[in-house]
Design an enzyme around this catalytic site. Structure first.
Site, PDB file in Angstrom:
ATOM      1  CE  LYS A   1     -14.785  30.667   0.430  1.00  0.00           C
ATOM      2  NZ  LYS A   1     -15.084  30.877   2.006  1.00  0.00           N
TER       3      LYS A   1
ATOM      4  CD  GLN B   1     -18.735  33.639  -2.323  1.00  0.00           C
ATOM      5  OE1 GLN B   1     -17.732  33.771  -3.144  1.00  0.00           O
ATOM      6  NE2 GLN B   1     -19.359  32.812  -1.684  1.00  0.00           N
TER       7      GLN B   1
ATOM      8  CE  LYS C   1     -18.723  37.825   1.232  1.00  0.00           C
ATOM      9  NZ  LYS C   1     -17.619  36.969   2.035  1.00  0.00           N
TER      10      LYS C   1
ATOM     11  CE  LYS D   1     -19.873  27.111   3.195  1.00  0.00           C
ATOM     12  NZ  LYS D   1     -18.374  27.273   3.025  1.00  0.00           N
TER      13      LYS D   1
ATOM     14  CG  HIS E   1     -20.480  37.734   5.961  1.00  0.00           C
ATOM     15  ND1 HIS E   1     -20.786  36.973   6.797  1.00  0.00           N
ATOM     16  CD2 HIS E   1     -20.103  36.979   4.878  1.00  0.00           C
ATOM     17  CE1 HIS E   1     -20.287  35.789   6.619  1.00  0.00           C
ATOM     18  NE2 HIS E   1     -20.062  35.775   5.417  1.00  0.00           N
TER      19      HIS E   1
ATOM     20  CG  ASP F   1     -14.445  33.838   3.307  1.00  0.00           C
ATOM     21  OD1 ASP F   1     -13.860  33.036   2.756  1.00  0.00           O
ATOM     22  OD2 ASP F   1     -15.586  34.046   3.896  1.00  0.00           O
ATOM     23  CD  GLU F   2     -16.539  33.981   7.037  1.00  0.00           C
ATOM     24  OE1 GLU F   2     -16.846  34.340   5.975  1.00  0.00           O
ATOM     25  OE2 GLU F   2     -16.069  33.057   7.500  1.00  0.00           O
TER      26      GLU F   2
ATOM     27  CB  SER G   1     -22.985  33.361  -0.268  1.00  0.00           C
ATOM     28  OG  SER G   1     -21.577  32.897   0.145  1.00  0.00           O
TER      29      SER G   1
HETATM   30  C1  CAP Z   1     -18.964  30.873   1.082  1.00  0.00           C
HETATM   31  C2  CAP Z   1     -18.438  31.800   2.461  1.00  0.00           C
HETATM   32  C3  CAP Z   1     -19.664  32.652   3.324  1.00  0.00           C
HETATM   33  C4  CAP Z   1     -20.924  32.026   3.672  1.00  0.00           C
HETATM   34  C5  CAP Z   1     -21.637  32.590   4.478  1.00  0.00           C
HETATM   35  C6  CAP Z   1     -17.863  30.855   3.573  1.00  0.00           C
HETATM   36  O1  CAP Z   1     -18.012  30.166   0.947  1.00  0.00           O
HETATM   37  O2  CAP Z   1     -17.395  32.750   1.856  1.00  0.00           O
HETATM   38  O3  CAP Z   1     -18.998  33.187   4.188  1.00  0.00           O
HETATM   39  O4  CAP Z   1     -21.753  31.957   2.623  1.00  0.00           O
HETATM   40  O5  CAP Z   1     -22.682  32.063   4.857  1.00  0.00           O
HETATM   41  O6  CAP Z   1     -16.901  31.462   4.211  1.00  0.00           O
HETATM   42  O7  CAP Z   1     -18.446  29.874   3.974  1.00  0.00           O
HETATM   43  P1  CAP Z   1     -18.148  29.111  -0.189  1.00  0.00           P
HETATM   44  P2  CAP Z   1     -24.157  32.967   4.539  1.00  0.00           P
HETATM   45  O8  CAP Z   1     -18.935  29.794  -1.368  1.00  0.00           O
HETATM   46  O9  CAP Z   1     -16.840  28.597  -0.558  1.00  0.00           O
HETATM   47  O10 CAP Z   1     -19.158  28.145   0.416  1.00  0.00           O
HETATM   48  O11 CAP Z   1     -24.163  33.430   3.027  1.00  0.00           O
HETATM   49  O12 CAP Z   1     -25.233  31.763   4.653  1.00  0.00           O
HETATM   50  O13 CAP Z   1     -24.340  33.869   5.466  1.00  0.00           O
HETATM   51 MG    MG Z   2     -17.214  33.504   4.175  1.00  0.00          MG
END
Ligand code: CAP
Ligand code: MG
Length: 415
Positions: free
Chosen positions: A150, A360, A176, A308, A268, A178-179, A338
């Protein structure tokens, strides 16, 4: 009205056959529930708005049947021949297609589905599953740690690999993407793969542990296949796919590809909120998670119940069961927790998931006062404490990194 026949699709005396596919819906309509339910069953099987001049007997057996109505919740049985073997898009076009747009139905939620063995037989399911992923990483008896650098995008390949190295050396098992990181001008896919693999080799030498990388191959399908080949050429164990933005057709293609090259799929679910969050309308995460196991992802994000992102404990618990419970020949999927996680709430996660979970933490590692390596150490220390049945505070007495994490975040659940 004389030309309507929706209630012909309602038969609460019908006992579904073992070969029927069953779908469960919640229906919101001003119409009497039988009328509304008949519309759902009709439009998702053979019907339309009016009676027809011709309806051959053999087609009657393809008429879906509403066999259970409880309040606004209905269950519909479908003859399995309505569905093409092995075709998820066609399944969704039937039971998650036009029915969401019918004017007479103000809200419809596809809650879950059940399939017969004869339909399940057309799908491979996960290639590796929980045991297979554990074997890839040689980690047997604890949760697996994952981190996303991040800020989530913006680093160039070398900076990104450096963060990966520090995280791995600090104790993270898997880096990992990010998406929304794929192959942007500031961090091209090939560059990132090359630099991160170099860092991975260095980190493995330094720690003596297997380290891996969930590199995001999300793109057009042919390009995803090309990227998956590159990943396999480096001997990396995983690819990551944003399964909803690429779609189930592409996911089915990449499942075949990953079988050929022996690479596991990390799923994801970015964009799921557009479908899943409205309790009155849309598609539940149970459906999405079940479809993902059917097609054959190895790891699947299921939420945290504490972090969150939306998703209460009860829902997350149901998704964990869909990932892990016995289901025909399908291997269990590794649930991923995560979203707003940090060392201080690891006990809550392990309490809900047990040890078969990928934990995560992005901000929860790289937001550590000591930086990524210390953040990684703190996450590993929190997991060690839980596995030894020691409180975090006790375990943090002589572990600076965990102590600093608790000083910064305590036990908060981020909003
Ligand atoms: C978490 C994360 C994941 C979320 C996706 C984000 O980052 O990388 O994409 O967990 O949600 O971009 O928010 P943090 P889910 O660890 O900094 O929060 O796993 O519910 O699909
Ligand atoms: Mg993410």
């Amino acid at each position: 009205m004389g030309f309507e026949w929706y209630t012909d699709f309602v038969d609460t005396s019908y006992e579904p056959s073992e070969d029927d596919i069953i779908c469960h819906f919640a229906v919101n309509s001003e119409l009497p529930i039988e009328e509304a339910a008949g519309r759902v069953a009709s439009e998702s099987s053979v019907g339309t708005w009016t009676t027809l001049a011709k309806l051959p007997e053999r087609i009657k057996k393809l008429m879906a049947k509403v066999f259970r109505i409880e309040g606004n919740r209905i269950s519909v049985a479908y003859n399995v021949e309505l569905f093409e073997e092995g075709n998820i898009p066609q399944f969704l076009s039937s039971v998650a297609g036009n029915i969401f747009g019918m004017r007479a139905i103000q809200g419809l939620r596809f809650e879950d589905f059940e399939i017969p063995e004869v339909f399940a037989a057309n799908f491979a399911g996960p290639q590796f599953g929980i045991e297979g992923v554990r074997n890839l990483l040689e980690i047997r008896d604890r949760p697996i740690t994952v981190t996303v650098p991040k800020p989530k995008v913006g680093f160039d390949a070398k900076e990104y690999a450096e963060i990966g190295f520090k995280s791995w050396v600090g104790g993270i098992d898997i880096l990992k993407d990010d998406e929304n990181l794929t192959s942007q001008p500031f961090n091209r896919f090939e560059d990132r793969l090359k630099e991160v693999m170099k860092a991975r080799d260095k980190a493995e030498k330094e720690t003596g542990e297997i380290k891996s990388f969930l590199i995001n191959i999300t793109a057009e399908t042919y390009e995803m296949e090309r990227r998956a080949d590159l990943v396999a050429d480096y001997g990396n164990e995983f690819v990551m796919i944003d399964i909803l933005t690429v779609g189930f057709s592409a996911l089915q293609t990449l499942r075949e590809k990953c079988e050929e090259i022996g690479v596991a799929i990390h799923a994801h679910r970015a964009m799921h909120g557009a479908l899943t969050r409205n309790p009155e309308h849309g598609i539940s995460l149970r459906v999405i998670t079940r479809l993902s196991r059917l097609v054959g992802v190895d790891n699947m994000h299921v939420g945290t119940g504490v972090g969150k992102m939306a998703g209460k404990r009860e829902e997350v618990s149901q998704l964990i069961d869909i990932c892990r419970k016995e289901w025909y020949h399908f291997k269990p999927v590794f649930p991923v927790s995560s979203g707003g996680l940090h060392p201080g709430i690891v006990p809550d996660v392990i309490d809900l998931f047990g040890k078969d979970v990928l934990i995560q933490a992005g901000g929860g590692v790289h937001g550590h006062p000591g930086g990524s390596e210390s953040g990684a150490k703190a996450l590993r220390q929190a997991i060690e404490a839980c596995m030894e049945g020691i409180s975090l505070e006790e375990y943090a007495r002589d572990r600076k990194e965990l102590r600093q994490a608790l000083e910064k975040w305590g036990r908060i659940s981020p909003k």
